[in-house]
Design an enzyme around this catalytic site. Sequence first.
Site, PDB file in Angstrom:
ATOM      1  N   LYS A  33       0.843  -1.206   0.000  1.00  0.00           N
ATOM      2  CA  LYS A  33       0.000   0.000   0.000  1.00  0.00           C
ATOM      3  C   LYS A  33       0.873   1.249   0.000  1.00  0.00           C
ATOM      4  O   LYS A  33       2.088   1.153   0.235  1.00  0.00           O
ATOM      5  CB  LYS A  33      -0.930  -0.029   1.212  1.00  0.00           C
ATOM      6  CG  LYS A  33      -0.197  -0.003   2.551  1.00  0.00           C
ATOM      7  CD  LYS A  33      -1.119  -0.380   3.705  1.00  0.00           C
ATOM      8  CE  LYS A  33      -0.372  -0.296   5.029  1.00  0.00           C
ATOM      9  NZ  LYS A  33      -1.156  -0.874   6.136  1.00  0.00           N
ATOM     10  N   TYR A 242      18.579  29.476   9.516  1.00  0.00           N
ATOM     11  CA  TYR A 242      17.452  30.256  10.036  1.00  0.00           C
ATOM     12  C   TYR A 242      17.474  30.305  11.562  1.00  0.00           C
ATOM     13  O   TYR A 242      17.727  29.280  12.221  1.00  0.00           O
ATOM     14  CB  TYR A 242      16.128  29.608   9.624  1.00  0.00           C
ATOM     15  CG  TYR A 242      15.733  29.838   8.185  1.00  0.00           C
ATOM     16  CD1 TYR A 242      15.566  31.121   7.675  1.00  0.00           C
ATOM     17  CD2 TYR A 242      15.491  28.747   7.355  1.00  0.00           C
ATOM     18  CE1 TYR A 242      15.176  31.307   6.355  1.00  0.00           C
ATOM     19  CE2 TYR A 242      15.090  28.929   6.041  1.00  0.00           C
ATOM     20  CZ  TYR A 242      14.937  30.205   5.542  1.00  0.00           C
ATOM     21  OH  TYR A 242      14.548  30.392   4.254  1.00  0.00           O
TER      22      TYR A 242
HETATM   23  C1  LIG Z   1      -0.455  -1.921   6.766  1.00  0.00           C
HETATM   24  C2  LIG Z   1      -1.098  -3.210   7.055  1.00  0.00           C
HETATM   25  C3  LIG Z   1      -0.350  -4.401   7.083  1.00  0.00           C
HETATM   26  C4  LIG Z   1       1.157  -4.412   7.035  1.00  0.00           C
HETATM   27  O1  LIG Z   1       1.618  -3.967   8.286  1.00  0.00           O
HETATM   28  P1  LIG Z   1       3.170  -3.842   8.648  1.00  0.00           P
HETATM   29  O2  LIG Z   1       3.169  -3.404  10.062  1.00  0.00           O
HETATM   30  O3  LIG Z   1       3.714  -2.794   7.738  1.00  0.00           O
HETATM   31  O4  LIG Z   1       3.803  -5.150   8.426  1.00  0.00           O
HETATM   32  C5  LIG Z   1      -1.034  -5.593   7.206  1.00  0.00           C
HETATM   33  N1  LIG Z   1      -2.381  -5.623   7.345  1.00  0.00           N
HETATM   34  C6  LIG Z   1      -3.128  -4.493   7.355  1.00  0.00           C
HETATM   35  C7  LIG Z   1      -4.608  -4.592   7.513  1.00  0.00           C
HETATM   36  C8  LIG Z   1      -2.516  -3.249   7.224  1.00  0.00           C
HETATM   37  O5  LIG Z   1      -3.251  -2.139   7.260  1.00  0.00           O
END
Ligand SMILES: *Cc1c(COP(=O)(O)O)cnc(C)c1O
Length: 345
Positions: A33, A242
């Site tokens: 994702k 800055y």
């Molecule tokens: C993001 C996510 C994962 C992966 O999680 P990690 O902590 O990055 O391994 C797995 N399942 C769901 C539902 C997620 O939202």
Amino acid sequence: MSTARLTINLDALVTNWRNLNAMTNCETAAVVKANGYGLDAGRVAKALATAGARNFFVAAAEEGVALRRALGPGPGISVFSGHMEGDTKLLKEFQLTPMLNSLDQMLRHFEALPGHAFGVQLDSGMNRLGMEPAEWAAVRDIALGQSPVLLMSHLACSDEPGHAMNAQQLRTFVDMTNGFEVPRSLAATGGMLLGRDYHFDLCRPGIGLYGGAPYGDAVPVVQLDLPVIQVRDLDPGESVGYGNTWVAKAPTRIATVAAGYADGLHRAMMNTGVTTYAGETPCPVVGRISMDLITVDVTALEEVPSHLTLLNEAQTVDHLADAAGTIGYEILTSLGHRYARTYQG
Ligand SMILES: *Cc1c(COP(=O)(O)O)cnc(C)c1O
């Protein structure tokens, strides 16, 4: 060229997937994702598919479309947000598998795409996505009659192995899914590290693949090299950047390097011990981080190289995250769009 170089080591990514996979007796999928945690979902997934990964997870149908275009037909692509209004055409045309989160989504799916593969996301206590125990009990016979391909849930505290929530969610998930002939999935990276009880039929690591905590044995996947634009010598008492926040106490050589908070290097990393590296030699970041520039104390160097390294084996996304008061996930997904990206492997 004044843009920083981000090098993404796909061999290291594959190594992390293989090592995580070796901890299980079940299938290991990959979560890609947010464009593969910012590293390019298409490239990441292709490398993992070549290594043997058969299933991928994204957050939204639109991400699934981009991933299908990159991967072609074959690998499974599942969508955590389920079947939202407007998703039907995409799910069908690009063979995406929604993880249905509610009765509403279930009705929409069975009506719009009868016979189209789906999974069900169950809420075992996190209260974020999925059906709660009572809702599931009411509709599960209908759902199971349509042959779901996966029953899944997500852990809220898996990065804290000792947290009582882990065992509690495990019990709830088992109660909600025992006795059905449907593959099950509970563990992301953190859950995989909790042990076999948490693995079921499919694990879904994300962050561990990309080299981040809580997977302590991860091989770093990203290296970030920042070009030196200018070098100057300061007398004691002169200030840098800055707000005059850093003042030289001794004669100091300062390098100005290209990358700043617009590239995901949060201002909160200032004066926290974050350093750059010239080979093995640390060259600390001093003064405020600007939008496009960082200033670095290079007094220790005989010769200033063309680039200074901010992310490497010695300083990982988790070190930057600690300095900025955040997590490696956020550092990765904030890595800038201006970087010249190179893929190895
Ligand atoms: C993001 C996510 C994962 C992966 O999680 P990690 O902590 O990055 O391994 C797995 N399942 C769901 C539902 C997620 O939202």
